[in-house]
Design a protein around this motif. Structure first.
Motif, PDB file in Angstrom:
ATOM      1  N   PRO A  97       3.046  10.471  -8.099  1.00 39.77           N
ATOM      2  CA  PRO A  97       2.735   9.340  -7.233  1.00 39.77           C
ATOM      3  C   PRO A  97       1.806   8.312  -7.875  1.00 39.77           C
ATOM      4  O   PRO A  97       1.964   7.109  -7.662  1.00 39.77           O
ATOM      5  CB  PRO A  97       2.090  10.009  -6.010  1.00 39.77           C
ATOM      6  CG  PRO A  97       2.753  11.348  -5.943  1.00 39.77           C
ATOM      7  CD  PRO A  97       2.922  11.764  -7.377  1.00 39.77           C
ATOM      8  N   VAL A  98       0.860   8.770  -8.692  1.00 37.95           N
ATOM      9  CA  VAL A  98      -0.058   7.832  -9.348  1.00 37.95           C
ATOM     10  C   VAL A  98       0.691   6.921 -10.318  1.00 37.95           C
ATOM     11  O   VAL A  98       0.319   5.764 -10.524  1.00 37.95           O
ATOM     12  CB  VAL A  98      -1.201   8.581 -10.048  1.00 37.95           C
ATOM     13  CG1 VAL A  98      -0.693   9.396 -11.240  1.00 37.95           C
ATOM     14  CG2 VAL A  98      -2.303   7.627 -10.484  1.00 37.95           C
ATOM     15  N   ASP A  99       1.772   7.425 -10.930  1.00 38.23           N
ATOM     16  CA  ASP A  99       2.594   6.574 -11.794  1.00 38.23           C
ATOM     17  C   ASP A  99       3.232   5.453 -10.981  1.00 38.23           C
ATOM     18  O   ASP A  99       3.292   4.302 -11.428  1.00 38.23           O
ATOM     19  CB  ASP A  99       3.698   7.398 -12.470  1.00 38.23           C
ATOM     20  CG  ASP A  99       3.158   8.445 -13.418  1.00 38.23           C
ATOM     21  OD1 ASP A  99       2.175   8.153 -14.131  1.00 38.23           O
ATOM     22  OD2 ASP A  99       3.721   9.549 -13.454  1.00 38.23           O
TER      23      ASP A  99
ATOM     24  N   TYR B 190       9.226   2.261  -3.948  1.00 35.41           N
ATOM     25  CA  TYR B 190       8.054   3.134  -3.941  1.00 35.41           C
ATOM     26  C   TYR B 190       7.704   3.547  -2.519  1.00 35.41           C
ATOM     27  O   TYR B 190       7.414   4.713  -2.237  1.00 35.41           O
ATOM     28  CB  TYR B 190       6.864   2.438  -4.597  1.00 35.41           C
ATOM     29  CG  TYR B 190       7.173   1.888  -5.964  1.00 35.41           C
ATOM     30  CD1 TYR B 190       7.581   2.728  -7.001  1.00 35.41           C
ATOM     31  CD2 TYR B 190       7.103   0.526  -6.211  1.00 35.41           C
ATOM     32  CE1 TYR B 190       7.881   2.218  -8.246  1.00 35.41           C
ATOM     33  CE2 TYR B 190       7.411   0.011  -7.457  1.00 35.41           C
ATOM     34  CZ  TYR B 190       7.802   0.858  -8.473  1.00 35.41           C
ATOM     35  OH  TYR B 190       8.119   0.357  -9.705  1.00 35.41           O
ATOM     36  N   GLU B 191       7.708   2.590  -1.615  1.00 38.19           N
ATOM     37  CA  GLU B 191       7.372   2.887  -0.223  1.00 38.19           C
ATOM     38  C   GLU B 191       8.368   3.874   0.385  1.00 38.19           C
ATOM     39  O   GLU B 191       7.983   4.887   0.987  1.00 38.19           O
ATOM     40  CB  GLU B 191       7.357   1.594   0.586  1.00 38.19           C
ATOM     41  CG  GLU B 191       6.335   0.575   0.118  1.00 38.19           C
ATOM     42  CD  GLU B 191       6.517  -0.766   0.807  1.00 38.19           C
ATOM     43  OE1 GLU B 191       5.757  -1.042   1.755  1.00 38.19           O
ATOM     44  OE2 GLU B 191       7.422  -1.530   0.400  1.00 38.19           O
TER      45      GLU B 191
ATOM     46  N   ASN C 220       3.992  -0.095  -9.122  1.00 41.39           N
ATOM     47  CA  ASN C 220       3.973  -0.925  -7.925  1.00 41.39           C
ATOM     48  C   ASN C 220       3.115  -2.172  -8.121  1.00 41.39           C
ATOM     49  O   ASN C 220       3.453  -3.251  -7.629  1.00 41.39           O
ATOM     50  CB  ASN C 220       3.448  -0.107  -6.741  1.00 41.39           C
ATOM     51  CG  ASN C 220       3.324  -0.926  -5.472  1.00 41.39           C
ATOM     52  OD1 ASN C 220       4.292  -1.477  -4.976  1.00 41.39           O
ATOM     53  ND2 ASN C 220       2.116  -1.011  -4.950  1.00 41.39           N
ATOM     54  N   HIS C 221       2.017  -2.025  -8.844  1.00 42.05           N
ATOM     55  CA  HIS C 221       1.142  -3.181  -9.078  1.00 42.05           C
ATOM     56  C   HIS C 221       1.907  -4.268  -9.829  1.00 42.05           C
ATOM     57  O   HIS C 221       1.840  -5.453  -9.472  1.00 42.05           O
ATOM     58  CB  HIS C 221      -0.097  -2.769  -9.867  1.00 42.05           C
ATOM     59  CG  HIS C 221      -0.986  -3.922 -10.208  1.00 42.05           C
ATOM     60  ND1 HIS C 221      -1.733  -4.591  -9.259  1.00 42.05           N
ATOM     61  CD2 HIS C 221      -1.235  -4.545 -11.398  1.00 42.05           C
ATOM     62  CE1 HIS C 221      -2.404  -5.572  -9.846  1.00 42.05           C
ATOM     63  NE2 HIS C 221      -2.104  -5.570 -11.140  1.00 42.05           N
TER      64      HIS C 221
ATOM     65  N   LEU D 122       8.441   7.427  -1.486  1.00 43.11           N
ATOM     66  CA  LEU D 122       7.215   8.212  -1.295  1.00 43.11           C
ATOM     67  C   LEU D 122       7.149   8.792   0.117  1.00 43.11           C
ATOM     68  O   LEU D 122       6.740   9.941   0.307  1.00 43.11           O
ATOM     69  CB  LEU D 122       5.983   7.355  -1.592  1.00 43.11           C
ATOM     70  CG  LEU D 122       5.668   7.163  -3.073  1.00 43.11           C
ATOM     71  CD1 LEU D 122       4.569   6.113  -3.262  1.00 43.11           C
ATOM     72  CD2 LEU D 122       5.232   8.490  -3.719  1.00 43.11           C
TER      73      LEU D 122
ATOM     74  N   THR E 138       2.081   4.135  -8.370  1.00 42.46           N
ATOM     75  CA  THR E 138       1.040   3.175  -8.012  1.00 42.46           C
ATOM     76  C   THR E 138       0.878   2.117  -9.100  1.00 42.46           C
ATOM     77  O   THR E 138       0.732   0.921  -8.814  1.00 42.46           O
ATOM     78  CB  THR E 138      -0.296   3.901  -7.785  1.00 42.46           C
ATOM     79  OG1 THR E 138      -0.157   4.828  -6.712  1.00 42.46           O
ATOM     80  CG2 THR E 138      -1.405   2.914  -7.443  1.00 42.46           C
TER      81      THR E 138
ATOM     82  N   LEU F 252       0.846  -1.201   0.000  1.00 43.03           N
ATOM     83  CA  LEU F 252       0.000   0.000   0.000  1.00 43.03           C
ATOM     84  C   LEU F 252       0.876   1.244   0.000  1.00 43.03           C
ATOM     85  O   LEU F 252       1.818   1.349   0.785  1.00 43.03           O
ATOM     86  CB  LEU F 252      -0.911  -0.011   1.228  1.00 43.03           C
ATOM     87  CG  LEU F 252      -1.814  -1.244   1.369  1.00 43.03           C
ATOM     88  CD1 LEU F 252      -2.607  -1.178   2.666  1.00 43.03           C
ATOM     89  CD2 LEU F 252      -2.756  -1.367   0.167  1.00 43.03           C
ATOM     90  N   LEU F 253       0.542   2.198  -0.871  1.00 44.51           N
ATOM     91  CA  LEU F 253       1.382   3.384  -1.037  1.00 44.51           C
ATOM     92  C   LEU F 253       0.746   4.678  -0.531  1.00 44.51           C
ATOM     93  O   LEU F 253       1.346   5.742  -0.681  1.00 44.51           O
ATOM     94  CB  LEU F 253       1.769   3.552  -2.512  1.00 44.51           C
ATOM     95  CG  LEU F 253       2.568   2.408  -3.137  1.00 44.51           C
ATOM     96  CD1 LEU F 253       2.960   2.758  -4.561  1.00 44.51           C
ATOM     97  CD2 LEU F 253       3.801   2.072  -2.309  1.00 44.51           C
ATOM     98  N   ASP F 254      -0.447   4.619   0.045  1.00 41.46           N
ATOM     99  CA  ASP F 254      -0.995   5.836   0.620  1.00 41.46           C
ATOM    100  C   ASP F 254      -0.165   6.210   1.844  1.00 41.46           C
ATOM    101  O   ASP F 254       0.409   5.346   2.517  1.00 41.46           O
ATOM    102  CB  ASP F 254      -2.468   5.647   0.996  1.00 41.46           C
ATOM    103  CG  ASP F 254      -2.672   4.587   2.065  1.00 41.46           C
ATOM    104  OD1 ASP F 254      -2.809   4.936   3.251  1.00 41.46           O
ATOM    105  OD2 ASP F 254      -2.635   3.378   1.713  1.00 41.46           O
TER     106      ASP F 254
END
Length: 276
Positions: free
Chosen positions: A191-193, A79-80, A198-199, A83, A195, A59-61
């Motif tokens: 950040p959406v990139d 990413y974690e 990350n998937h 971010l 995400t 989770l990246l939020d």
């Protein structure tokens, strides 16, 4: 609550993050502060993909990142880590841009652009800062300048610009010469990139992180890695200690060598994964 900033710095619990990485220095957005934050984060938060092996999504939020990396004192992958770090830089007033890289690890074949890093603009100059690359990661920021070389701890890093490819290449010096770590462009990423990337990294069967444990920690005098059950320590003279770790050793090793504590339930589950 929706954040008003691209990186969510206004939602970060800054004091808790700085305490987590042991940073007590100046909070003004200066090069000295950037260097101190990068070094402190890199030394304190290990690189790891354990949640994937434990069957959990990455989770990246920002709330989830703070819970995992700050409150639970766990680690994470690029990413974690970047971010969370970007949110801190944003909160402190730095001008942060997300970038994306293709890992090379000594090879020139084209891999997907799945590594996240950051660029910071300071006094008209650009700096690369990246706390999420693992065992051979930068220990401090590096100026985005062709041909630059820098000694960080006992390791040497360099940047070169490949005109034909239109890419910057981050390198580190090995015992037999320069070793390419990754190549990146300067197109702005959001950040959406990350995400989306990350998937792929956390679910695709060809991802290097979906089939085996990867834990790493770069320090000024030591690089430690645990890949699968192979534990390696590399020192600046390129001497290496390599051994296979028994499944029941893993939780203790993660804590003592990488600074990653696990709950009793997670420790039991991770041992079971490696006993299969």
């Amino acid at each position: 609550m929706k954040s008003d900033s691209e990186w969510g710095g206004d939602q970060l619990e800054l004091d808790a993050y700085l305490a987590r990485i042991g940073y007590e220095g100046d909070r003004r957005p200066t090069l000295e502060t950037l260097r101190g934050l990068h070094a402190a984060h890199s030394a304190s938060i290990g690189f790891e993909n354990l949640d994937i092996l434990l069957g959990r999504p990455i989770l990246l939020d920002l709330e989830s990142l703070q819970t995992k990396l700050v409150e639970q004192r766990r680690g994470g992958y690029c990413y974690e880590q970047n971010l969370l770090y970007a949110a801190a830089l944003d909160r402190l007033g730095f001008r942060v841009t997300g970038l994306c890289a293709r890992t090379r690890m000594g090879e020139n074949r084209i891999r997907p652009a799945t590594h996240a890093l950051l660029k910071v603009e300071l006094d008209g100059a650009d700096w690369i800062t990246d706390v999420g690359f693992g065992g051979e990661a930068l220990l401090e920021p590096l100026p985005l300048r062709d041909g630059v070389e820098a000694r960080q701890g006992s390791w040497t890093f360099g940047l070169v610009h490949e005109e034909e490819a239109g890419a910057w290449v981050l390198r580190t010096r090995h015992e037999d010469g320069w070793f390419d770590l990754y190549a990146f462009g300067t197109d702005r990423r959001f950040p959406v990139d990350f995400t989306v990337f990350n998937h792929y990294i956390s679910t695709h069967p060809r991802s290097p992180f979906t089939s085996r444990m990867v834990v790493q920690r770069p320090l000024p005098e030591l690089r430690s890695t645990l890949v699968g059950r192979e534990f390696t320590r590399t020192r600046p003279d390129w001497s290496r200690e390599v051994r296979e770790v028994a499944p029941e050793e893993i939780p203790g090793l993660l804590d003592t060598e990488f600074g990653i504590p696990l709950s009793a339930a997670d420790a039991e589950s991770l041992v079971a994964v490696h006993q299969k």
